[in-house]
Design a protein around this motif. Structure first.
Motif, PDB file in Angstrom:
ATOM      1  N   UNK A   1      14.705   7.815   9.788  1.00  0.00           N
ATOM      2  CA  UNK A   1      13.251   7.693   9.880  1.00  0.00           C
ATOM      3  C   UNK A   1      12.802   6.248   9.620  1.00  0.00           C
ATOM      4  N   UNK A   2      13.410   5.649   8.626  1.00  0.00           N
ATOM      5  CA  UNK A   2      13.103   4.259   8.263  1.00  0.00           C
ATOM      6  C   UNK A   2      13.446   3.296   9.414  1.00  0.00           C
ATOM      7  N   UNK A   3      14.584   3.584  10.061  1.00  0.00           N
ATOM      8  CA  UNK A   3      14.980   2.750  11.196  1.00  0.00           C
ATOM      9  C   UNK A   3      13.960   2.837  12.318  1.00  0.00           C
TER      10      UNK A   3
ATOM     11  N   UNK B   1      10.745   3.427  11.905  1.00  0.00           N
ATOM     12  CA  UNK B   1       9.556   2.672  11.464  1.00  0.00           C
ATOM     13  C   UNK B   1       9.730   1.191  11.779  1.00  0.00           C
TER      14      UNK B   1
END
Lengths: 96, 150
Positions: free
Chosen positions: A81-83, A85
């Motif tokens: 998920x962070x990637x 973003x």
């Protein structure tokens, strides 16, 4: 594990065990409309994926939650998920 | 449990511009930090080299599924495939669907990634270990998750 948690009854069993206290099948069956056998089957599925541990105590099996696989799964999704973003922020900078 | 990642972002750029940034492998690679060996063609695998600092040793592969101009771009891949010694091609990939929607201010982009139930547990554990920097934050996430699902 996703499959193990895709079932409402199993999710509610995980929630019931989330307090950290061990519980017997009798306790876990109380308040549900399911039979002991059905609850036992669901608990064995959770045990199979390592979410729940059981210990025999006399004639009863006591169940407790093992939060490690849950944390691991959550962390994996957070990482992906962070990637996204970061990638979408770069896309924004790229097209605007 | 939610096993789909969904992201929404509002872009102040026309749909045609955003579509180019998705559909042209050169442009996609610019912001995604991958150098692709060829164009995106539905039904075909496209390979590339990761340009992300620290991960330049990695090859990258996407199977392009659908390209509906200015509407939908979808592909399958192996998320977080960061170990060059592992053959990820044997694993079931996840599906990424990117849809575009025209808005007054530009474009609304929605990314949906699904199929995480097929990612092997060992792979998730690996990502977990590699993410030790974010450990404190993860703990809070986990606590939040457990609280919400209790």
């Amino acid at each position: 594990m996703f499959a193990a948690l895709s079932d409402e009854t199993r999710l509610s069993l995980v929630a019931a065990l989330a307090s950290g206290r061990t519980r017997s099948i009798t306790e876990l069956t109380a308040g549900t409309r399911l039979t002991r056998q059905a609850i036992t089957k669901h608990l064995r599925v959770l045990e199979g994926v390592g979410l729940v541990r059981s210990n025999r105590f006399g004639r009863e099996s006591l169940f407790e939650l093992d939060p490690a696989p849950l944390a691991e799964l959550r962390a994996y999704l957070e990482r992906v998920s962070e990637q996204w973003d970061q990638a979408l922020a770069r896309l924004k900078a790229f097209v605007e | 449990m939610n096993n789909v990642i969904e992201k929404t972002i509002e872009l102040k750029a026309p749909v045609a511009r955003v579509w180019r940034a998705l559909s042209d492998s050169g442009e996609f690679g610019e912001w995604f930090r991958v150098r692709f060996e060829g164009p995106f063609v539905p039904g075909q695998v496209v390979r590339g080299q990761v340009l992300f600092p620290g991960y330049e040793h990695l090859k990258f592969e996407m199977l392009i599924k659908e390209m509906q101009p200015e509407k939908l771009f979808s592909y399958t891949w192996h998320p977080y495939a960061v170990d060059p010694k592992v053959d990820y091609s044997q694993e079931t990939p996840t599906l990424v669907e990117i849809t575009l929607h025209r808005t007054a201010g530009g474009t609304l982009l929605i990314v949906k990634e699904s199929g995480f139930e097929n990612v092997p547990s060992a792979r998730r554990a690996e990502a977990f270990r590699m993410n030790s920097d974010g450990w404190a934050a993860q703990i809070r996430n986990i606590e939040g998750y457990l609280a919400r699902n209790a």
